[in-house]
Design a protein around this motif. Structure first.
Motif, short mmCIF file in Angstrom:
data_model
loop_
_atom_site.label_atom_id
_atom_site.label_comp_id
_atom_site.label_asym_id
_atom_site.label_seq_id
_atom_site.Cartn_x
_atom_site.Cartn_y
_atom_site.Cartn_z
N GLY A 116 0.88 3.81 4.53
CA GLY A 116 -0.37 4.44 4.13
C GLY A 116 -0.93 5.30 5.25
O GLY A 116 -0.65 5.07 6.42
N HIS A 117 -1.71 6.30 4.86
CA HIS A 117 -2.31 7.17 5.87
C HIS A 117 -3.50 7.91 5.27
O HIS A 117 -3.71 7.90 4.05
CB HIS A 117 -1.28 8.19 6.39
N GLY A 118 -4.28 8.54 6.14
CA GLY A 118 -5.43 9.34 5.70
C GLY A 118 -6.45 8.52 4.92
O GLY A 118 -6.88 7.45 5.36
N ASP A 119 -6.82 9.04 3.75
CA ASP A 119 -7.81 8.36 2.92
C ASP A 119 -7.19 7.31 2.00
O ASP A 119 -7.90 6.66 1.23
CB ASP A 119 -8.56 9.39 2.06
N ASP A 120 -5.84 7.14 2.04
CA ASP A 120 -5.19 6.15 1.20
C ASP A 120 -5.35 4.76 1.79
O ASP A 120 -5.75 4.58 2.95
CB ASP A 120 -3.68 6.46 1.07
N ALA A 121 -5.01 3.74 0.98
CA ALA A 121 -4.98 2.38 1.49
C ALA A 121 -3.94 2.28 2.60
O ALA A 121 -2.91 2.95 2.56
CB ALA A 121 -4.63 1.41 0.36
N GLN A 122 -4.24 1.46 3.60
CA GLN A 122 -3.36 1.33 4.75
C GLN A 122 -3.11 -0.13 5.07
O GLN A 122 -3.93 -0.99 4.73
CB GLN A 122 -3.95 2.03 5.97
N THR A 148 6.83 6.64 -1.04
CA THR A 148 6.30 6.78 0.32
C THR A 148 6.91 5.69 1.20
O THR A 148 7.17 4.58 0.75
CB THR A 148 4.76 6.68 0.35
N VAL A 176 0.82 -1.22 0.00
CA VAL A 176 0.00 0.00 0.00
C VAL A 176 0.86 1.27 0.00
O VAL A 176 0.32 2.38 -0.01
CB VAL A 176 -0.97 0.03 1.21
N ALA A 177 2.17 1.08 0.04
CA ALA A 177 3.06 2.25 0.02
C ALA A 177 3.25 2.69 -1.43
O ALA A 177 3.90 2.01 -2.22
CB ALA A 177 4.40 1.90 0.66
N GLU A 178 2.67 3.80 -1.77
CA GLU A 178 2.80 4.29 -3.13
C GLU A 178 4.23 4.74 -3.39
O GLU A 178 5.04 4.86 -2.47
CB GLU A 178 1.82 5.44 -3.37
#
Length: 376
Positions: free
Chosen positions: A297-303, A281, A276-278
């Protein structure tokens, strides 16, 4: 020129000799492999691009001695595709005829008199175990830069002092150091050289499979060269010019905090969490008593997050790394456990291997990784 040779012997030798041929040669003849057959039943194959040379020697039934120059890549492709039967090679006019069973190929020759003279192999400076050399090179070259605009950092610094060789590499974001022993040709031998990482990798893979590798260094004599020889194969390469940065001082003198984790589970967890780390990141590792929690991942992203058992000595600490750089270092260790040694959350972290959870760490291989600053 006319000779007969076993198909596998020819294919292996041509493929190895042609492996470093330039894709865009500065002169057409440098795309060729020179084949020389002598009356003693030996075939010598050679390639050269003014930077790296390769030679291999194979036995053959030589009917007519001679020397030719043909396209190396084409000959390599043809030799690998031939049926498993003896191969006949003959020069007819300005063409080389390759016959194997019902297969027949015709190759145009290049002007062999325009081919440059190959550099001689430097005098042997010492001998190293092929397996140990291959393992050490693999561990260190992961940290070498791939950016050709920084040629110094695409090299591996080789420091030789007596019976000890130290390999160092860095791309400014991580640093790898590996020490190993060898047998110098003369006691007290001392030298420093900067060798291209891709050359070392190639030599380690192609010459280091068992047995011994002879290493020779020629410096201060006009042309600075390194040479390797094993199993009837030789390769030379020009050394990288310039002063390598003083990277040894980057390793911390002391580390008040360290953690020990089983290497294989940590690698697998890091691979899963980093899904999930783009791009660009980080993956975060938070160490506390008895465990390490990996998350990305954080916020509205995949975690994603995962917890593993860990032994922590010192206060709780959290760091974030480039996922690939983390995996490179863990994969290079080759030990059941990894020790991560910390001085500060934003200071480089040192990775060393351990054979057991509560054992001593092995400092013969050290991987230093710069963390990524994170908030929250």
């Amino acid at each position: 020129m006319k000779f007969r040779v076993e198909r596998d012997v020819l294919a292996d030798a041509v493929t190895w000799t042609a492996r470093t041929l330039p894709t865009r040669p500065p002169a057409p003849v440098l795309a060729g492999v020179r084949i020389a057959a002598d009356a003693q039943g030996v075939i010598n194959l050679a390639s050269f691009d003014y930077e790296t040379s390769a030679r291999s020697e194979i036995p053959a039934e030589v009917a007519e001695p001679g020397t030719v120059l043909v396209s190396g890549r084409l000959l390599a492709e043809i030799s690998r595709a031939l049926p498993n039967k003896p191969v006949d090679v003959a020069l007819e006019g300005n063409k080389v005829i390759v016959t194997c069973g019902a297969s027949r190929f015709t190759l145009l020759t290049m002007p062999v008199d325009e081919y440059p003279a190959l550099p001689g192999l430097p005098e042997v400076s010492g001998t190293v175990s092929g397996d140990a050399f291959t393992h050490a090179v693999t561990q260190v070259t992961v940290a070498a830069s791939r950016d050709d605009t920084l040629p110094l950092l695409t090299g591996v610094r080789v420091e030789i002092e007596g019976e000890r060789i130290t390999l160092l590499s860095t791309d400014r974001y991580r640093l790898a150091l590996r020490e190993l022993t060898w047998t110098p040709a003369t006691p007290g031998f001392s030298a420093v050289a900067l060798i291209r990482a891709r050359t070392l990798n190639d030599v380690a893979k192609s010459l280091g499979s068992g047995g011994l590798v002879n290493l020779g260094l020629s410096t201060g004599q006009g042309l600075d060269l390194v040479g390797f020889e094993a199993g009837g194969r030789q390769t030379t390469s020009q050394l990288v010019e310039g002063d390598y940065p003083a990277v040894r001082r980057l390793f911390p003198d002391s580390t008040p905090i360290h953690a020990v984790v089983a290497t294989a589970p940590l690698i697998e967890a890091a691979k899963r969490v980093s899904l999930v780390a783009e791009r660009n990141t980080p993956i975060r590792l938070a160490f506390s008593e008895g465990q390490v929690v990996l998350d990305a991942g954080h916020g509205d992203d995949a975690q994603a997050s995962e917890a593993l058992e860990a032994v922590l000595v010192g206060e709780d600490i959290a760091v974030a790394f480039n996922p690939q750089f983390l995996l490179d270092g863990l994969g290079a260790l080759g030990t059941d456990f990894v020790r991560l040694s910390f001085t500060h959350p934003n200071k480089p972290v040192e990775f060393t291997g351990q054979g057991s959870l509560d054992g001593e760490d092995d400092s013969s291989y050290r991987y230093l990784l710069v963390p990524i600053r994170f908030t929250g």
